[in-house]
Design an enzyme around this catalytic site. Structure first.
Site, PDB file in Angstrom:
ATOM      1  N   HIS A  16     -24.163  -8.939 -27.151  1.00  0.00           N
ATOM      2  CA  HIS A  16     -23.310  -8.773 -25.966  1.00  0.00           C
ATOM      3  C   HIS A  16     -23.065 -10.142 -25.332  1.00  0.00           C
ATOM      4  CE1 HIS A  16     -21.890  -7.584 -22.015  1.00  0.00           C
ATOM      5  NE2 HIS A  16     -21.527  -6.452 -22.596  1.00  0.00           N
TER       6      HIS A  16
ATOM      7  N   GLU B  99     -14.542  -8.147 -26.673  1.00  0.00           N
ATOM      8  CA  GLU B  99     -14.547  -8.203 -25.202  1.00  0.00           C
ATOM      9  C   GLU B  99     -14.314  -9.637 -24.741  1.00  0.00           C
ATOM     10  OE1 GLU B  99     -17.364  -4.809 -23.519  1.00  0.00           O
ATOM     11  OE2 GLU B  99     -18.381  -6.708 -23.727  1.00  0.00           O
TER      12      GLU B  99
HETATM   13  O1  G3P Z   1     -20.429  -3.982 -22.221  1.00  0.00           O
HETATM   14  C1  G3P Z   1     -19.321  -3.671 -21.462  1.00  0.00           C
HETATM   15  C2  G3P Z   1     -18.792  -4.797 -20.735  1.00  0.00           C
HETATM   16  O2  G3P Z   1     -19.266  -6.042 -20.916  1.00  0.00           O
HETATM   17  C3  G3P Z   1     -17.555  -4.638 -19.974  1.00  0.00           C
HETATM   18  O3  G3P Z   1     -17.962  -4.593 -18.660  1.00  0.00           O
HETATM   19  O4  G3P Z   1     -17.798  -3.961 -16.341  1.00  0.00           O
HETATM   20  O5  G3P Z   1     -15.827  -4.953 -17.504  1.00  0.00           O
HETATM   21  O6  G3P Z   1     -16.552  -2.641 -18.056  1.00  0.00           O
HETATM   22  P1  G3P Z   1     -16.970  -4.006 -17.591  1.00  0.00           P
END
Ligand code: G3P
Length: 231
Positions: A101, A149
């Site tokens: 992550h 992400e």
């Molecule tokens: O692991 C999920 C993440 O990093 C995204 O976070 O709070 O933007 O949904 P968020």
């Protein structure tokens, strides 16, 4: 590659990372897990959760939906102190783990170790990546899933599927070229059903999210809104 269906996960899937928020500790964590379980059943959708590490065994024993660890360390069981092994998360009742992550990065050799050891233990790995090039490199390791992400969008409420559709679309295309059966998720800023729908339309197999549900005033309503994007 292990399939998710044998572990109770069908796609599209919503994966909720509960992170280290106060809203997911102790009884609140159990309550949130139960909300996820109820919404998944009521709407006939697949929701997986990543409880806080200390809560993992307890929550996995109390809900039927798939639970993932938030992190595992690249170590074998034995004379190690303070590390979390794949064997221990399996024993805790998890079906797998998030890996790499953006808030808990690993070296590629460590990711390789974890992905292959997890497969030998019949555990699923969801490896997080930050861009298309890294996603391609990770696809070569054949994890169960890759979750792209962009770190700059995490926690902003600005969904990757809306703000940067190209990274989602291209990650799907490039990853599936290398690993046809690899599940591709996208995350960062995903908050509502429209964000989820946009992700699915871009070819993603689901989303990975956190704050949009964990920090919501009404977690159940936030989750119901999200799953509307799958219906
Ligand atoms: O692991 C999920 C993440 O990093 C995204 O976070 O709070 O933007 O949904 P968020």
């Amino acid at each position: 590659m292990i399939s998710g269906s044998g572990r109770g996960i069908k796609t599209p899937v919503i994966v909720l990372n509960e992170k280290a928020y106060v809203e997911s500790v102790g009884k609140k964590g159990v309550g949130l897990a139960q909300i996820c379980e109820e919404v998944a059943a009521q709407h006939n959708v697949s929701i997986a959760i990543c409880p806080q590490q200390v809560e993992l065994a307890k929550i996995a024993s109390q809900v039927q939906i798939p639970c993932f660890a938030q992190h595992v360390d690249p170590v074998e069981p034995g004379s190690q102190t303070g590390f979390v092994t794949l064997e221990s998360v399996k024993e805790a009742g998890a079906v797998g783990s998030l890996v790499n992550h953006s808030e808990h990065r690993l070296k590629i050799a460590d990711i390789d170790f974890i992905v292959s050891r997890a497969a030998s233990l019949n555990l699923l790995t969801i490896v997080c990546t930050n861009n298309i090039a890294v996603s391609k490199a990770i696809a070569e390791l054949k994890p169960y899933a890759i979750a792209v992400e962009p770190p700059e969008l995490i926690g902003t409420g600005r969904a990757v599927s809306k703000v940067d559709p190209a990274i989602v679309e291209d990650t799907v295309k490039e990853v599936k070229r290398i690993a046809k059966h690899c599940v591709v998720l996208c995350g960062a800023g995903v908050t509502n059903g429209e964000d989820v729908r946009a992700a699915i339309e871009l070819g993603a197999d689901g989303v990975l999210l956190a704050s949009g549900v964990v920090k919501a005033k009404d977690q159940r309503a936030a989750l119901v809104d999200l799953v509307s994007g799958l219906e």
